[in-house]
Design a protein around this motif. Structure first.
Motif, mmCIF file in Angstrom:
data_model
loop_
_atom_site.group_PDB
_atom_site.id
_atom_site.type_symbol
_atom_site.label_atom_id
_atom_site.label_comp_id
_atom_site.label_asym_id
_atom_site.label_seq_id
_atom_site.Cartn_x
_atom_site.Cartn_y
_atom_site.Cartn_z
ATOM 1 N N GLU A 573 -27.766 19.533 -11.209
ATOM 2 C CA GLU A 573 -27.293 19.855 -9.871
ATOM 3 C C GLU A 573 -28.129 20.975 -9.281
ATOM 4 O O GLU A 573 -28.855 21.671 -9.978
ATOM 5 C CB GLU A 573 -25.816 20.259 -9.938
ATOM 6 C CG GLU A 573 -24.932 19.120 -10.488
ATOM 7 C CD GLU A 573 -23.469 19.475 -10.396
ATOM 8 O OE1 GLU A 573 -23.124 20.293 -9.520
ATOM 9 O OE2 GLU A 573 -22.679 18.946 -11.177
ATOM 10 N N GLN A 574 -27.996 21.171 -8.010
ATOM 11 C CA GLN A 574 -28.796 22.182 -7.312
ATOM 12 C C GLN A 574 -28.501 23.563 -7.904
ATOM 13 O O GLN A 574 -27.378 23.941 -8.134
ATOM 14 C CB GLN A 574 -28.458 22.193 -5.823
ATOM 15 C CG GLN A 574 -29.389 23.091 -5.019
ATOM 16 C CD GLN A 574 -29.124 22.973 -3.537
ATOM 17 O OE1 GLN A 574 -28.217 22.283 -3.132
ATOM 18 N NE2 GLN A 574 -29.936 23.640 -2.746
ATOM 19 N N GLY A 575 -29.560 24.305 -8.132
ATOM 20 C CA GLY A 575 -29.400 25.655 -8.666
ATOM 21 C C GLY A 575 -29.342 25.694 -10.175
ATOM 22 O O GLY A 575 -29.324 26.744 -10.784
ATOM 23 N N GLU A 576 -29.295 24.514 -10.819
ATOM 24 C CA GLU A 576 -29.202 24.479 -12.279
ATOM 25 C C GLU A 576 -30.601 24.575 -12.878
ATOM 26 O O GLU A 576 -31.531 23.947 -12.413
ATOM 27 C CB GLU A 576 -28.536 23.171 -12.682
ATOM 28 C CG GLU A 576 -28.096 23.110 -14.123
ATOM 29 C CD GLU A 576 -27.321 21.833 -14.394
ATOM 30 O OE1 GLU A 576 -27.172 21.494 -15.551
ATOM 31 O OE2 GLU A 576 -26.890 21.189 -13.424
ATOM 32 N N ASP A 698 -23.925 25.357 -16.860
ATOM 33 C CA ASP A 698 -23.148 24.601 -15.877
ATOM 34 C C ASP A 698 -23.255 25.287 -14.516
ATOM 35 O O ASP A 698 -23.581 26.483 -14.437
ATOM 36 C CB ASP A 698 -21.681 24.523 -16.313
ATOM 37 C CG ASP A 698 -21.486 23.495 -17.431
ATOM 38 O OD1 ASP A 698 -22.484 22.849 -17.800
ATOM 39 O OD2 ASP A 698 -20.366 23.347 -17.928
ATOM 40 N N PRO A 699 -22.978 24.563 -13.411
ATOM 41 C CA PRO A 699 -23.134 25.157 -12.070
ATOM 42 C C PRO A 699 -22.258 26.394 -11.879
ATOM 43 O O PRO A 699 -21.225 26.559 -12.516
ATOM 44 C CB PRO A 699 -22.685 24.032 -11.133
ATOM 45 C CG PRO A 699 -22.823 22.785 -11.927
ATOM 46 C CD PRO A 699 -22.560 23.141 -13.343
ATOM 47 N N GLN A 700 -22.708 27.259 -10.973
ATOM 48 C CA GLN A 700 -21.981 28.467 -10.567
ATOM 49 C C GLN A 700 -21.688 29.408 -11.745
ATOM 50 O O GLN A 700 -20.659 30.081 -11.779
ATOM 51 C CB GLN A 700 -20.658 28.123 -9.848
ATOM 52 C CG GLN A 700 -20.830 27.656 -8.406
ATOM 53 C CD GLN A 700 -21.260 26.202 -8.314
ATOM 54 O OE1 GLN A 700 -20.688 25.351 -8.977
ATOM 55 N NE2 GLN A 700 -22.250 25.930 -7.484
ATOM 56 N N GLN A 701 -22.589 29.487 -12.709
ATOM 57 C CA GLN A 701 -22.390 30.441 -13.803
ATOM 58 C C GLN A 701 -22.775 31.854 -13.364
ATOM 59 O O GLN A 701 -22.249 32.827 -13.887
ATOM 60 C CB GLN A 701 -23.233 30.036 -15.017
ATOM 61 C CG GLN A 701 -22.831 28.692 -15.610
ATOM 62 C CD GLN A 701 -21.514 28.736 -16.352
ATOM 63 O OE1 GLN A 701 -21.434 29.284 -17.430
ATOM 64 N NE2 GLN A 701 -20.476 28.198 -15.755
ATOM 65 N N GLY A 702 -23.752 31.966 -12.451
ATOM 66 C CA GLY A 702 -24.098 33.263 -11.879
ATOM 67 C C GLY A 702 -24.795 34.192 -12.857
ATOM 68 O O GLY A 702 -25.314 33.794 -13.892
#
Length: 737
Positions: A573-576, A698-702
């Motif tokens: 996914e985007q950002g990954e 995973d997404p949104q881990q920051g």
């Protein structure tokens, strides 16, 4: 009058010495001329320049290994001008950054948090050192110019036949006259210095420097004989052990200076070694890196000679080595084929032999004893030829043999060097090294069952490769050879025997291709690659087992193994990002070499795909507690509370993780803090045994995942190496019989 110049000191017997230039002046006019001269003025200017550079420089460490001077320059340019960056060439772990002026220096030091490539830098003012003038080395330096493999191959290929190649190997690798002269001068220097402190002592060289198998750059092994010194010390004492004031001889002052504080007759080995080390450090010019090693099988003091780079050691209880050295000399004098055969078997192309030089040399001598007719006599036959003046008992062992090679009957064996080398490989290609003991004393391989019933059999340390010392019969000179190395040695012998049957060995190439010894020491690539693949598969399995254990048992992550998924094919996914940790601490599988460990590369790579490889391993992981935070603090707390610290590093880290989880509360939340996929793959090349570990959050881990990832960069390579090393040592351990 007093000389006010800070670089000048008055000498006790008149005259002056310039400490900056190492020049002595006989009187004040000469001193004045020197101080106004070009050399002194130039060195004063150079010293001022160096001191100014020091005041504007900082010492930088903590960056990733492999970081370039350009990257550091770019970073510090952000604070102002950078004059130069000097990297540590040997280990690549620090750098000296010279800044443009004092203002830039103050800006750099005022900044509290330096960071390059996600790695925090340690920056501090450069240490101020006293300026020392090093005179330029004279032409004809003692350092030997290393012969490149290309030139070596070219020289050997021009020879007329294999015999000529083997003789040329000796000429190319034996000491030059300059090297022999250097070692003789060093032995003379050591003798002069040590005689001042240990009256009557003798410095005696042994080993490769003098036994006939010298090779460029080999260590200088020395034996410090203190027997006459002990006699002198005993005679210099009165009935109650007090110093005799009269009649102690001209060396009494020397005895007072150092021997009055130690009794050599009762002193322990470590005490004497420390005394020897003190003399080396303080009194022998040009010697540095002095270190006493009392724990070695033969305790020694190691040292390095600065000007020549020569390494060496001094032992005080190794008299048997002198006998072994003379025995090897006698063998080289007995037959001119001995030296070329040993030099050829050392394999100058493959990184050296699988056995140590002494064990390999004894194996060659044993082989020559067993030819028909024999090239060399057995040690038992030499014993029968001994004369009245020859040494008999040394350290309790019978070391009797003739010192003069003229007493030996010339061998009637007429085999060529070419034929002997081929036969050596043929004989030892299928030899049962573990099932017998090679005895140079008897000139035959002793079967293990009957040998164990002998007196020496009860004391000899048996292993996968058994070569009995010719005099110290309880010593197996190849005891450190493990099963894998013994198998590889036999494999090399079989490969050598096969090559020696081919025309590529026996005939010189008319087309300028490699032939003879050159082809012999360049094993077939397909065979090597097949072995490398088998080794990589085994090594990769061990590393994956270590990763699973560390994530699941030590860091307490939820960790589910799943079939490997080729990276780059799974949608992201985007950002990954896929983030690899490159684990470079691995043994290398190379023919003729031994396991080597290279330092870890921890640079973050966030672009490119994982290399295509024959296998991979993946894990789905989740982290429920902040197990990467405050680990050092928790370790200190555990020590402060008196918690027992286990010997193994992974057990310590497991306790630290448990303490962090307990402090945060044992219960898990509804969702994990972090979840990610880890995928392990073997490195890119066919002979590459590195394991590349890729992390996909995973997404949104920051930023939380970034912190955890940076912890893993330092933690996993180090712990995987320890875990695999421990597992391998345990798997090789066997119960004593």
């Amino acid at each position: 009058g007093t000389v006010m110049e800070p670089d000048v000191e008055s000498l006790p017997r008149g005259g002056f010495r310039c400490r900056l230039c190492h020049v002595v002046a006989a009187n004040k006019p000469s001193l004045h001329d020197h101080l106004q001269g070009k050399k002194h003025q130039r060195l004063e200017s150079l010293r001022a320049k160096r001191q100014d550079q020091e005041l504007r420089s900082v010492f930088v460490s903590g960056f990733h290994k492999g970081t370039s001077a350009y990257e550091l320059n770019e970073y510090f340019q952000g604070f102002g001008g950078v004059a130069s960056v000097v990297m540590d060439k040997d280990k690549g772990v620090y750098a000296i950054v010279e800044l443009q002026d004092q203002e830039v220096l103050e800006k750099v030091l005022a900044h509290s948090h330096h960071c390059l490539g996600e790695q925090r830098l340690r920056v501090k003012p450069r240490e101020k050192k006293e300026f020392k003038y090093m005179p330029p080395k004279k032409q004809g330096s003692t350092q030997h110019e290393q012969l490149s493999p290309e030139k070596l191959v070219q020289a050997l290929c021009q020879a007329d036949d294999v015999d000529a190649q083997m003789l040329q190997l000796v000429q190319l690798f034996e000491f030059s006259e300059r090297e022999r002269r250097l070692r003789h001068l060093l032995v003379t220097l050591f003798q002069e210095v040590f005689s001042e402190f240990f009256p009557g002592c003798a410095i005696l060289p042994f080993g490769s420097s003098v036994n006939g198998f010298d090779i460029h750059g080999c260590d200088l092994d020395l034996f410090l004989d203190l027997e006459k010194t002990k006699t002198f010390q005993a005679s210099a004492k009165g009935p109650q052990g007090s110093q005799v004031n009269e009649g102690a001889g001209p060396d009494s002052d020397s005895e007072d200076s150092i021997l009055s504080d130690i009794d050599l007759a009762t002193a322990t080995v470590p005490e004497v070694l420390e005394l020897v080390a003190a003399v080396l450090r303080k009194c022998v010019p040009g010697v540095h890196s002095v270190q006493a090693v009392p724990s070695a099988r033969r305790p020694v003091v190691k040292f390095c000679h600065k000007d020549s780079g020569l390494l060496g050691d001094i032992s005080i209880n190794n008299r048997l080595a002198l006998c072994n050295t003379r025995f090897l000399q006698l063998c080289t004098e007995a037959d001119e084929r001995v030296r070329p055969l040993v030099y050829a078997l050392r394999n100058p192309f493959g990184g050296g032999p699988l056995l140590n030089n002494y064990a390999l040399t004894l194996l060659v001598l044993f082989f020559l004893q067993t030819r028909s007719p024999p090239v060399l006599p057995t040690v038992a036959q030499l014993w029968e030829l001994k004369g009245e003046g020859d040494p008999t008992i040394v350290d309790g062992w019978d070391c009797s043999f003739p010192q003069d090679a003229s007493r030996l009957e010339p061998s009637t064996n007429t085999e060529s060097l070419c034929s002997l080398l081929a036969e050596f490989f043929h004989v030892f290609g299928d030899h049962d090294f573990a099932g017998c003991v090679i005895s140079l004393r008897e000139g035959r391989a002793l079967p293990l069952p009957s040998f164990l019933l002998s007196e020496a059999g009860a004391k000899l340390k048996l292993g996968h490769f058994n070569v009995q010392d010719p005099f110290e019969l309880s010593h197996n000179v190849a005891a450190n050879v493990n099963e894998k190395t013994a198998v590889r040695f036999q494999h090399c012998c079989r490969h050598g025997a096969k090559h020696c049957r081919s025309l590529q060995y026996q005939r010189k190439s008319s087309k300028g291709k490699a032939w003879g010894l050159v082809r012999l020491f360049q094993p077939g690539v397909p065979e090597q690659l097949c072995q490398a693949r088998d080794f990589r598969r085994c090594w990769f399995g061990k590393v994956c087992a270590a990763i699973t254990f560390l994530l699941k048992d030590v860091l307490k992550c939820s960790c589910t193994e799943r079939a490997g998924e080729p990276l780059g094919q799974r949608p992201t996914e985007q950002g990954e990002e896929e983030q690899p940790i490159t684990e470079s601490k691995h043994p290398r599988s190379e023919e003729g070499g031994s396991f080597a460990v290279s330092p870890p590369r921890k640079r973050l790579r966030t672009e490119g795909q994982a290399p295509e490889e024959e296998g991979s391993m993946s894990w789905a992981c989740a982290v429920w507690h902040h197990v990467w935070m405050g680990r050092r603090r928790v370790r200190r707390q555990l020590r402060h509370l008196g918690s027992p610290q286990p010997d193994e590093a992974q057990e310590v880290e497991e306790k630290v993780t448990e303490a962090i989880i307990q402090q945060e509360g044992d219960s898990r939340g509804a969702e994990p803090l972090l979840s990610f996929t880890a995928c392990a793959r073997v490195g890119g090349g066919q002979e590459d045994t590195r394991t590349l570990l890729y992390f996909t959050p995973d997404p949104q881990q920051g930023p939380l995942f970034q912190d955890f990832y940076h912890f893993l960069q330092g933690f996993l390579p180090r712990m995987v190496e320890r875990y695999v090393g421990r597992a391998m040592s345990l798997s090789e351990a066997k119960p004593a019989p």
